[in-house]
Design an enzyme around this catalytic site. Structure first.
Site, PDB file in Angstrom:
ATOM      1  N   GLY A  96      32.018  39.530  31.241  1.00  0.00           N
ATOM      2  CA  GLY A  96      30.563  39.715  31.164  1.00  0.00           C
ATOM      3  C   GLY A  96      30.113  39.993  29.733  1.00  0.00           C
ATOM      4  O   GLY A  96      30.932  40.054  28.806  1.00  0.00           O
ATOM      5  N   ILE A 156      37.243  49.294  37.001  1.00  0.00           N
ATOM      6  CA  ILE A 156      37.398  49.934  38.316  1.00  0.00           C
ATOM      7  C   ILE A 156      38.860  50.298  38.613  1.00  0.00           C
ATOM      8  O   ILE A 156      39.139  50.994  39.580  1.00  0.00           O
ATOM      9  CB  ILE A 156      36.813  49.081  39.471  1.00  0.00           C
ATOM     10  N   PHE A 179      30.285  43.104  42.069  1.00  0.00           N
ATOM     11  CA  PHE A 179      30.366  41.707  41.612  1.00  0.00           C
ATOM     12  C   PHE A 179      31.561  41.457  40.703  1.00  0.00           C
ATOM     13  O   PHE A 179      31.715  40.347  40.194  1.00  0.00           O
ATOM     14  CB  PHE A 179      29.101  41.341  40.810  1.00  0.00           C
ATOM     15  N   TYR A 192      42.349  33.058  45.432  1.00  0.00           N
ATOM     16  CA  TYR A 192      40.998  33.595  45.200  1.00  0.00           C
ATOM     17  C   TYR A 192      40.316  33.906  46.532  1.00  0.00           C
ATOM     18  O   TYR A 192      39.864  35.040  46.773  1.00  0.00           O
ATOM     19  CB  TYR A 192      40.172  32.581  44.386  1.00  0.00           C
ATOM     20  N   PHE A 234      27.846  30.318  48.798  1.00  0.00           N
ATOM     21  CA  PHE A 234      28.265  28.943  48.634  1.00  0.00           C
ATOM     22  C   PHE A 234      28.191  28.671  47.117  1.00  0.00           C
ATOM     23  O   PHE A 234      28.853  29.370  46.382  1.00  0.00           O
ATOM     24  CB  PHE A 234      27.492  28.031  49.596  1.00  0.00           C
ATOM     25  N   LEU A 292      30.033  23.018  38.139  1.00  0.00           N
ATOM     26  CA  LEU A 292      29.480  21.671  37.993  1.00  0.00           C
ATOM     27  C   LEU A 292      28.145  21.640  37.242  1.00  0.00           C
ATOM     28  O   LEU A 292      27.999  20.902  36.264  1.00  0.00           O
ATOM     29  CB  LEU A 292      29.325  21.021  39.372  1.00  0.00           C
ATOM     30  N   ARG A 305      40.294  17.353  42.203  1.00  0.00           N
ATOM     31  CA  ARG A 305      40.755  18.671  41.748  1.00  0.00           C
ATOM     32  C   ARG A 305      41.443  19.350  42.939  1.00  0.00           C
ATOM     33  O   ARG A 305      40.909  19.323  44.049  1.00  0.00           O
ATOM     34  CB  ARG A 305      39.534  19.488  41.290  1.00  0.00           C
TER      35      ARG A 305
END
Ligand code: UDP
Length: 325
Positions: A36, A51, A72, A140, A168, A189, A281
């Site tokens: 970030g 964390i 997040f 993931y 999504f 993308l 991919r």
């Protein structure tokens, strides 16, 4: 409300911090700045920390009586998770347990978790609703599903309530042009196509042309970052009022192929650029489209920016103003 936003310096987190602050909430961001940016946190308080560090967590939770935590802070690259699973299980799962344990110690009971469509794996049907089987095909997705499952045990043991939001394809940028997507390396993308449109990259690759879709390229459900954030705010507000733990899929319910997205970028930017067809991919399902009826009915959530051209327009404004000045 007083809200701790973990990972508030990232793409989704920074937009969330802004929305919460603009809505009058007291926000503290905790971020280790590994991916970030400090300057993306334009509102509220900022604490640099990880964390994994229980001392920092104790300090942060002692400083403010939080009503809830939004989390997040995770690694998000599917391909990397396949070659380096430990990194994903350690941060996305194990370090999240550390955060949950700190919440338990400090009696903070409400947790909003960034989950993902990747928990479903290869779709057995589309659109994908909440009861779709959960069989992730990469570390993931598995690391996120493990947190969702652990949360059920934390609720039984400690009364910690949670809403898991399965995104999504998050896309777009802040309407005011103040914030946007800045991943290094960029793998998504829409920002990659915009880089081709602005001349920051030579071409855009289309990964696979033989999928069982209308034009052979993969179909995805792109959701505006602001709509995504508004679902989080509704979810936390309801959770704090006692709605109980929930799981929601978040998308617009409209699928666009890679080729269709490229066409929309060409129209919005009025730029032409080179398109290269390459191999598939690894780990890409042909079609991922959300059924978000449950979020709409239970949260009262309505996506406002559900037109792909508008999503691309906002991202294009960010690409030009932030990267090309
Ligand atoms: N994609 C592509 N070219 C690129 C990057 C992505 O064709 O340079 C495709 C990718 O294979 C997928 C879709 O675009 O079908 C969306 O990929 P992205 O990485 O943005 O999100 P994901 O669906 O993996 O979360």
């Amino acid at each position: 409300m007083k809200i701790l936003v973990v990972g508030g310096a990232g793409y989704i987190g920074s937009h969330m911090v802004k929305m919460l602050s603009k809505a009058g909430h007291h926000v503290v961001t905790l971020d280790n700045l590994s991916t970030g940016y400090r300057d993306a946190v334009k509102y509220g308080e900022f604490v640099e920390g990880d964390i994994a560090d229980s001392d920092i967590l104790n300090q942060v939770f002692s400083s403010t009586p939080f009503d809830g935590v939004m989390h997040f802070a995770s690694y998000i690259e599917v391909g990397e998770s396949v070659v380096n699973p430990g990194k994903y299980f350690r941060n996305n799962f194990s370090n999240t347990l550390n955060l949950l344990d700190a919440m338990v110690r400090h009696a903070v009971k409400h947790f909003i978790f960034s989950s993902t469509a990747a928990i479903f794996g290869e779709p057995e049907y589309v659109p994908i609703d909440e009861s779709h089987p959960k069989k992730p095909i990469n570390p993931y997705g598995l690391s996120k599903l493990m947190v969702e499952q652990a949360l059920e045990s934390y609720e039984i043991a400690h009364g910690l309530q949670s809403v898991c939001l399965r995104y999504f394809n998050a896309a777009g940028a802040d309407i005011d042009g103040e914030l946007g997507e800045r991943h290094v390396p960029e793998t998504h993308l829409i920002p990659l196509i915009l880089q081709a449109a602005s001349g920051r990259r030579e071409s855009i690759s289309v990964f696979g042309n033989d999928y069982p879709t209308t034009d052979g390229s993969c179909v995805r459900d792109y959701i505006h970052i602001v709509d995504l954030c508004s679902a989080h705010l509704l979810a936390l507000t309801k959770l704090v009022k006692g709605s109980g733990s929930k799981r929601y899929n978040l998308g617009n319910g409209n699928g666009f192929s890679v080729i269709q997205v490229i066409d929309v970028v060409k129209q919005v930017s009025a730029k032409n650029f080179k398109i290269v067809e390459t191999n598939r991919r690894a780990g890409d399902p042909a079609t991922l489209v959300a059924d978000s009826a449950l979020a709409q009915s239970e949260l009262g959530w309505t996506p406002v920016y559900d037109d792909l051209a508008v999503i691309v327009e906002h991202a294009w404004k960010w690409e030009k103003n932030y990267f090309c000045k």
